[in-house]
Write an enzyme that holds these catalytic residues in place. Structure first.
Site, mmCIF file in Angstrom:
data_model
loop_
_atom_site.group_PDB
_atom_site.id
_atom_site.type_symbol
_atom_site.label_atom_id
_atom_site.label_comp_id
_atom_site.label_asym_id
_atom_site.label_seq_id
_atom_site.Cartn_x
_atom_site.Cartn_y
_atom_site.Cartn_z
ATOM 1 N N ASP A 1 -12.298 22.794 2.648
ATOM 2 C CA ASP A 1 -12.589 21.923 1.496
ATOM 3 C C ASP A 1 -11.655 20.721 1.409
ATOM 4 O OD1 ASP A 1 -10.261 23.169 0.863
ATOM 5 O OD2 ASP A 1 -10.993 24.197 -0.931
ATOM 6 N N GLU B 1 -8.299 20.821 1.283
ATOM 7 C CA GLU B 1 -6.959 21.111 0.754
ATOM 8 C C GLU B 1 -5.955 21.245 1.895
ATOM 9 O OE1 GLU B 1 -7.210 24.493 -1.821
ATOM 10 O OE2 GLU B 1 -8.469 23.442 -3.281
ATOM 11 N N ARG C 1 7.202 0.078 -5.754
ATOM 12 C CA ARG C 1 6.904 -1.233 -6.342
ATOM 13 C C ARG C 1 6.203 -1.134 -7.696
ATOM 14 N NH1 ARG C 1 4.358 -4.610 -1.570
ATOM 15 N NH2 ARG C 1 3.436 -2.602 -1.038
ATOM 16 N N HIS D 1 12.325 -0.108 -2.225
ATOM 17 C CA HIS D 1 12.105 -1.401 -2.888
ATOM 18 C C HIS D 1 12.461 -1.277 -4.374
ATOM 19 C CE1 HIS D 1 10.517 -5.462 -2.930
ATOM 20 N NE2 HIS D 1 10.202 -5.170 -4.175
ATOM 21 N N LYS E 1 8.662 -17.354 -4.309
ATOM 22 C CA LYS E 1 7.273 -16.859 -4.181
ATOM 23 C C LYS E 1 6.681 -16.623 -5.565
ATOM 24 C CE LYS E 1 6.434 -12.435 -2.964
ATOM 25 N NZ LYS E 1 6.475 -11.266 -2.084
ATOM 26 N N SER F 1 3.594 -5.500 3.761
ATOM 27 C CA SER F 1 2.501 -4.612 3.352
ATOM 28 C C SER F 1 1.169 -5.259 3.727
ATOM 29 C CB SER F 1 2.619 -4.327 1.854
ATOM 30 O OG SER F 1 1.619 -3.424 1.461
HETATM 31 C C1 R5P Z 1 8.356 -8.143 -2.321
HETATM 32 O O1 R5P Z 1 9.129 -8.303 -3.203
HETATM 33 C C2 R5P Z 1 8.717 -7.574 -0.994
HETATM 34 O O2 R5P Z 1 9.996 -7.918 -0.608
HETATM 35 C C3 R5P Z 1 7.721 -8.001 0.059
HETATM 36 O O3 R5P Z 1 7.845 -9.385 0.260
HETATM 37 C C4 R5P Z 1 6.323 -7.681 -0.337
HETATM 38 O O4 R5P Z 1 6.257 -6.396 -0.837
HETATM 39 C C5 R5P Z 1 5.396 -7.858 0.821
HETATM 40 O O5 R5P Z 1 4.104 -7.593 0.409
HETATM 41 P P1 R5P Z 1 2.871 -8.225 1.163
HETATM 42 O O6 R5P Z 1 3.072 -8.019 2.623
HETATM 43 O O7 R5P Z 1 1.684 -7.446 0.634
HETATM 44 O O8 R5P Z 1 2.791 -9.663 0.775
#
Ligand code: R5P
Length: 290
Positions: free
Chosen positions: A36, A38, A95, A127, A191, A221
């Protein structure tokens, strides 16, 4: 106390390295699924009266890999382990540390509580933005390890010279300390994040025209932060652009998108095991065990 290092599904290679360098016993955790869906976990070694070190990165599959770790921690205690340590090279969910919109869950706090089922918890460069220390969210002893000395050595060896660049103000802590260590000039962009897939960065103030630039960040990410930073550097005339990060999450084909923007090299550590993991963090955990 005898030690045994256990490799969970995301971090077997790293766990083996830690065990080898520590001359400790190694075993992997057997993990499978019931019909299932799990999760099923089983230890294949004797844990009685030992210090059991569970090694598990929380990427890929953050939810499943966290549950695997929690199941393993509880099972190890039931099997007679004297102490259970968790070494989690990449700690997911950090995050989500405030309510960005009403009705949300502050996931980092819940994670801290859930993962406090071990006697000791260590991770690498989590982070932590608004949270100043893991102790604010964990109820067990914790230790934060830093990969920046390893990144510094790698950059110095492979790039010899160039300009370091942090893509946002949060990256200052990494790029600033690395620049100081290896004597490279550095700059940090500003940013603005509009959504998880939409960010904007300011142009560099440091003259990068004709220079080799290495972008340094903690996590890649979706890759959009680095893509926008690389575009700004290109517009400013950078000769070549590479990126070195701690955690290569590379979600949603981020690697493909990063390659398209013309990055010369993409390098990360093995907190998450990748082809790009040229920087080994096992020594940080080995030192901790000593
Ligand atoms: C943000 O504060 C981190 O230092 C990275 O810059 C961020 O998490 C990167 O995320 P992504 O690759 O989705 O832009």
């Amino acid at each position: 106390m005898k030690k045994i290092i256990i490799g969970l599904s995301n971090s077997c290679l790293l766990a083996k390295k830690i065990a080898k360098k520590n001359r400790a016993e190694y075993s992997c955790l057997f993990v499978s699924n019931f019909p299932d869906g799990e999760l099923y976990v089983r230890f294949l070694a004797d844990l009685k009266n030992k210090l059991v070190v569970l090694v598990q990165s929380l990427h890929p599959n953050p939810d499943r890999s966290m549950l695997e770790l929690i199941f393993a921690a509880h099972a190890a205690k039931n099997l007679g382990a004297k102490k259970v340590f968790a070494f989690v090279p990449y700690l997911a969910y950090m995050r989500q540390d405030k309510l960005f919109n009403s009705g949300e869950c502050i996931s980092s706090r819940v994670m801290g509580r859930l993962l406090s089922c071990v006697d000791f918890f260590a991770t690498i460069d989590p982070h932590l933005h608004r949270i100043k220390s893991l102790n604010e969210i964990f109820r067990t002893k914790t230790k934060v390890l830093h990969a920046s000395p390893l990144l510094s050595d790698f950059i110095k060896k492979k790039f010899k010279s160039g300009v370091l660049l942090g893509p946002d103000s949060e990256s200052y802590q990494w790029v600033g300390s690395i620049a100081k260590r290896i004597g490279f000039p550095f700059d940090v962009l500003l940013k603005t994040r509009f959504s998880s897939r939409h960010v904007k960065v300011t142009p560099p103030k440091y003259p990068v025209n004709g220079r080799n630039v290495v972008i340094v960040d903690d996590i890649i990410s979706s890759g959009h932060t680095i893509i926008e930073a690389a575009k700004a550097l290109k517009r400013a005339g950078a000769k070549s652009i590479s990126v070195v990060c701690v955690h290569g999450v590379f979600a949603e084909n981020a690697l493909g998108k990063l390659k398209k923007v013309g990055l010369k090299r993409i390098i990360c550590t093995n907190t998450i095991q990748r082809r790009q993991s040229l920087i080994d963090v096992s020594g940080l955990f080995v030192d901790l065990l000593k």
